[in-house]
Design a protein around this motif. Structure first.
Motif, PDB file in Angstrom:
ATOM      1  N   VAL A  92       0.851  -1.185   0.000  1.00  0.00           N
ATOM      2  CA  VAL A  92       0.000   0.000   0.000  1.00  0.00           C
ATOM      3  C   VAL A  92       0.892   1.243   0.000  1.00  0.00           C
ATOM      4  O   VAL A  92       1.496   1.578   1.022  1.00  0.00           O
ATOM      5  CB  VAL A  92      -0.930   0.007   1.226  1.00  0.00           C
ATOM      6  N   ASN A  93       0.959   1.930  -1.155  1.00  0.00           N
ATOM      7  CA  ASN A  93       1.876   3.056  -1.294  1.00  0.00           C
ATOM      8  C   ASN A  93       1.202   4.408  -1.501  1.00  0.00           C
ATOM      9  O   ASN A  93       1.800   5.449  -1.241  1.00  0.00           O
ATOM     10  CB  ASN A  93       2.845   2.807  -2.461  1.00  0.00           C
ATOM     11  N   GLU A  94      -0.053   4.407  -1.970  1.00  0.00           N
ATOM     12  CA  GLU A  94      -0.753   5.663  -2.217  1.00  0.00           C
ATOM     13  C   GLU A  94      -1.518   6.087  -0.956  1.00  0.00           C
ATOM     14  O   GLU A  94      -2.161   5.263  -0.297  1.00  0.00           O
ATOM     15  CB  GLU A  94      -1.732   5.528  -3.387  1.00  0.00           C
ATOM     16  N   GLU A  95      -1.470   7.384  -0.654  1.00  0.00           N
ATOM     17  CA  GLU A  95      -2.087   7.882   0.574  1.00  0.00           C
ATOM     18  C   GLU A  95      -3.593   7.624   0.613  1.00  0.00           C
ATOM     19  O   GLU A  95      -4.136   7.233   1.659  1.00  0.00           O
ATOM     20  CB  GLU A  95      -1.798   9.375   0.735  1.00  0.00           C
ATOM     21  N   ALA A  96      -4.272   7.840  -0.518  1.00  0.00           N
ATOM     22  CA  ALA A  96      -5.722   7.625  -0.544  1.00  0.00           C
ATOM     23  C   ALA A  96      -6.062   6.177  -0.232  1.00  0.00           C
ATOM     24  O   ALA A  96      -7.041   5.882   0.464  1.00  0.00           O
ATOM     25  CB  ALA A  96      -6.287   8.028  -1.906  1.00  0.00           C
ATOM     26  N   LYS A  97      -5.236   5.271  -0.723  1.00  0.00           N
ATOM     27  CA  LYS A  97      -5.456   3.845  -0.478  1.00  0.00           C
ATOM     28  C   LYS A  97      -5.200   3.515   0.989  1.00  0.00           C
ATOM     29  O   LYS A  97      -5.924   2.707   1.591  1.00  0.00           O
ATOM     30  CB  LYS A  97      -4.545   3.030  -1.384  1.00  0.00           C
ATOM     31  N   MET A  98      -4.170   4.115   1.561  1.00  0.00           N
ATOM     32  CA  MET A  98      -3.888   3.902   2.976  1.00  0.00           C
ATOM     33  C   MET A  98      -5.078   4.300   3.838  1.00  0.00           C
ATOM     34  O   MET A  98      -5.492   3.566   4.747  1.00  0.00           O
ATOM     35  CB  MET A  98      -2.652   4.709   3.398  1.00  0.00           C
ATOM     36  N   LEU A  99      -5.647   5.471   3.533  1.00  0.00           N
ATOM     37  CA  LEU A  99      -6.774   5.964   4.323  1.00  0.00           C
ATOM     38  C   LEU A  99      -8.006   5.099   4.128  1.00  0.00           C
ATOM     39  O   LEU A  99      -8.749   4.824   5.086  1.00  0.00           O
ATOM     40  CB  LEU A  99      -7.073   7.415   3.941  1.00  0.00           C
ATOM     41  N   LYS A 100      -8.239   4.651   2.908  1.00  0.00           N
ATOM     42  CA  LYS A 100      -9.393   3.801   2.630  1.00  0.00           C
ATOM     43  C   LYS A 100      -9.309   2.488   3.404  1.00  0.00           C
ATOM     44  O   LYS A 100     -10.285   2.032   3.997  1.00  0.00           O
ATOM     45  CB  LYS A 100      -9.493   3.531   1.137  1.00  0.00           C
ATOM     46  N   LEU A 101      -8.124   1.884   3.401  1.00  0.00           N
ATOM     47  CA  LEU A 101      -7.935   0.616   4.102  1.00  0.00           C
ATOM     48  C   LEU A 101      -8.028   0.805   5.614  1.00  0.00           C
ATOM     49  O   LEU A 101      -8.564  -0.049   6.325  1.00  0.00           O
ATOM     50  CB  LEU A 101      -6.595  -0.005   3.706  1.00  0.00           C
ATOM     51  N   ALA A 102      -7.509   1.931   6.096  1.00  0.00           N
ATOM     52  CA  ALA A 102      -7.643   2.226   7.526  1.00  0.00           C
ATOM     53  C   ALA A 102      -9.114   2.354   7.909  1.00  0.00           C
ATOM     54  O   ALA A 102      -9.544   1.864   8.955  1.00  0.00           O
ATOM     55  CB  ALA A 102      -6.877   3.500   7.875  1.00  0.00           C
ATOM     56  N   ASP A 103      -9.905   2.991   7.034  1.00  0.00           N
ATOM     57  CA  ASP A 103     -11.339   3.124   7.291  1.00  0.00           C
ATOM     58  C   ASP A 103     -12.038   1.765   7.288  1.00  0.00           C
ATOM     59  O   ASP A 103     -13.047   1.579   7.986  1.00  0.00           O
ATOM     60  CB  ASP A 103     -11.985   4.037   6.248  1.00  0.00           C
ATOM     61  N   MET A 104     -11.516   0.818   6.508  1.00  0.00           N
ATOM     62  CA  MET A 104     -12.070  -0.541   6.504  1.00  0.00           C
ATOM     63  C   MET A 104     -11.786  -1.277   7.805  1.00  0.00           C
ATOM     64  O   MET A 104     -12.411  -2.282   8.109  1.00  0.00           O
ATOM     65  CB  MET A 104     -11.472  -1.355   5.356  1.00  0.00           C
ATOM     66  N   GLY A 105     -10.777  -0.789   8.534  1.00  0.00           N
ATOM     67  CA  GLY A 105     -10.456  -1.400   9.826  1.00  0.00           C
ATOM     68  C   GLY A 105      -9.355  -2.430   9.784  1.00  0.00           C
ATOM     69  O   GLY A 105      -9.229  -3.231  10.719  1.00  0.00           O
ATOM     70  N   VAL A 106      -8.519  -2.411   8.713  1.00  0.00           N
ATOM     71  CA  VAL A 106      -7.416  -3.378   8.685  1.00  0.00           C
ATOM     72  C   VAL A 106      -6.501  -3.143   9.884  1.00  0.00           C
ATOM     73  O   VAL A 106      -6.406  -2.026  10.401  1.00  0.00           O
ATOM     74  CB  VAL A 106      -6.611  -3.287   7.360  1.00  0.00           C
ATOM     75  N   ASP A 107      -5.833  -4.182  10.320  1.00  0.00           N
ATOM     76  CA  ASP A 107      -4.967  -4.063  11.494  1.00  0.00           C
ATOM     77  C   ASP A 107      -3.618  -3.427  11.170  1.00  0.00           C
ATOM     78  O   ASP A 107      -3.042  -2.738  12.006  1.00  0.00           O
ATOM     79  CB  ASP A 107      -4.752  -5.446  12.110  1.00  0.00           C
ATOM     80  N   SER A 108      -3.108  -3.689   9.964  1.00  0.00           N
ATOM     81  CA  SER A 108      -1.818  -3.120   9.590  1.00  0.00           C
ATOM     82  C   SER A 108      -1.699  -3.037   8.080  1.00  0.00           C
ATOM     83  O   SER A 108      -2.365  -3.782   7.350  1.00  0.00           O
ATOM     84  CB  SER A 108      -0.659  -3.942  10.170  1.00  0.00           C
ATOM     85  N   ILE A 109      -0.875  -2.098   7.627  1.00  0.00           N
ATOM     86  CA  ILE A 109      -0.558  -2.001   6.205  1.00  0.00           C
ATOM     87  C   ILE A 109       0.944  -2.191   6.020  1.00  0.00           C
ATOM     88  O   ILE A 109       1.749  -1.846   6.889  1.00  0.00           O
ATOM     89  CB  ILE A 109      -1.014  -0.668   5.599  1.00  0.00           C
ATOM     90  N   ILE A 110       1.288  -2.756   4.880  1.00  0.00           N
ATOM     91  CA  ILE A 110       2.684  -2.977   4.503  1.00  0.00           C
ATOM     92  C   ILE A 110       2.969  -2.042   3.341  1.00  0.00           C
ATOM     93  O   ILE A 110       2.283  -2.082   2.312  1.00  0.00           O
ATOM     94  CB  ILE A 110       2.906  -4.444   4.096  1.00  0.00           C
ATOM     95  N   THR A 111       3.985  -1.190   3.482  1.00  0.00           N
ATOM     96  CA  THR A 111       4.240  -0.162   2.487  1.00  0.00           C
ATOM     97  C   THR A 111       5.725  -0.051   2.141  1.00  0.00           C
ATOM     98  O   THR A 111       6.590  -0.276   2.994  1.00  0.00           O
ATOM     99  CB  THR A 111       3.721   1.208   2.970  1.00  0.00           C
TER     100      THR A 111
END
Length: 240
Positions: free
Chosen positions: A207-226
């Motif tokens: 996950v490298n794009e900021e909009a995607k990071m925020l969208k996934l955070a809103d989904m409630g994922v526990d962690s992102i790998i970037t």
């Protein structure tokens, strides 16, 4: 939670000590990395089974001893990087960065024999450095995950899922996993919720794009790998 992908792959040569240092410099203390066995059955931190992409050398990782691999310069994927970046061993990585809080150790393995050797080697290093609560062994190999469960392997495991041809939540639970590592394209709010209800930590890559990071955070994922831990850190600090 933010995990640096292969250290900080977008900012330094992937899976090298400078890459992991770059992640730490941004305050990210969780990293994902890849493991292959050397000819003398040492765990080496490198993504591909071959050497060409990152070192320019011909041949396979498994054809060389660890001592030789640790002399090979793996900065080829980042043109213009000034310093030499040898392929590290997992032992070297653990020794160098005691401040790291958590590792996702992705094992590139297929056979039962390889699984047995790799998991035994991981267990020995984790026990030596007392990292039992700081690692999860992840893999897309059902063979490895099945062997880990059947053998009573006592470290947490995670299923890496890129295509979801079968139900990834059910598969992760079937193999006794505590983590589900999903390609971001597979993420829906429903799937994340079902995974978490099943007791799984949901980690999403890459996950490298900021909009995607925020969208996934809103989904409630526990962690992102970037690839860009500094970018992710700044984003979530602004949006806190």
């Amino acid at each position: 939670m933010i995990y640096g992908h292969r250290g900080a792959r977008g900012e330094a040569p992937e899976n090298t000590l400078p890459s992991f240092q770059k992640a730490l410099d941004t305050g990210v203390t969780r990293v994902e990395l890849d493991l292959h066995l050397s000819a003398d059955q040492q765990l080496m931190v490198i993504h591909d089974p071959t050497l060409k992409r990152t070192t320019g050398r011909r041949g396979k990782v498994a054809q060389h001893n660890a001592a030789d691999l640790m002399q090979m310069d793996a900065r080829r994927a980042i043109p213009g990087w000034a310093e030499s970046c040898p392929i590290p061993s997992l032992d070297q990585l653990f020794s160098r960065f005691p401040q790291m809080q958590h590792y996702q150790l992705e094992v590139k393995s297929g056979s039962v024999r390889q699984s047995r050797i790799v998991l035994a080697a991981v267990k020995e290093l984790v026990e030596r450095y007392q990292l039992q609560d700081k690692v999860v062994i992840t893999s897309s190999s059902r063979t490895l995950l099945k062997y880990a469960k059947a053998s009573g392997f006592n470290l947490p495991t995670g299923l890496v899922e890129e295509y979801a041809l079968l139900n990834p939540v059910k598969a992760a639970k079937r193999y006794g996993c505590s983590h589900l590592i999903l390609n971001w394209k597979l993420c829906t709010a429903e799937r994340v919720e079902r995974a978490q209800q099943a007791g799984l930590h949901v980690s999403v890559w890459t996950v490298n794009e900021e909009a995607k990071m925020l969208k996934l955070a809103d989904m409630g994922v526990d962690s992102i790998i970037t690839d860009y831990p500094a970018r992710a850190t700044r984003l979530f600090e602004r949006s806190a």
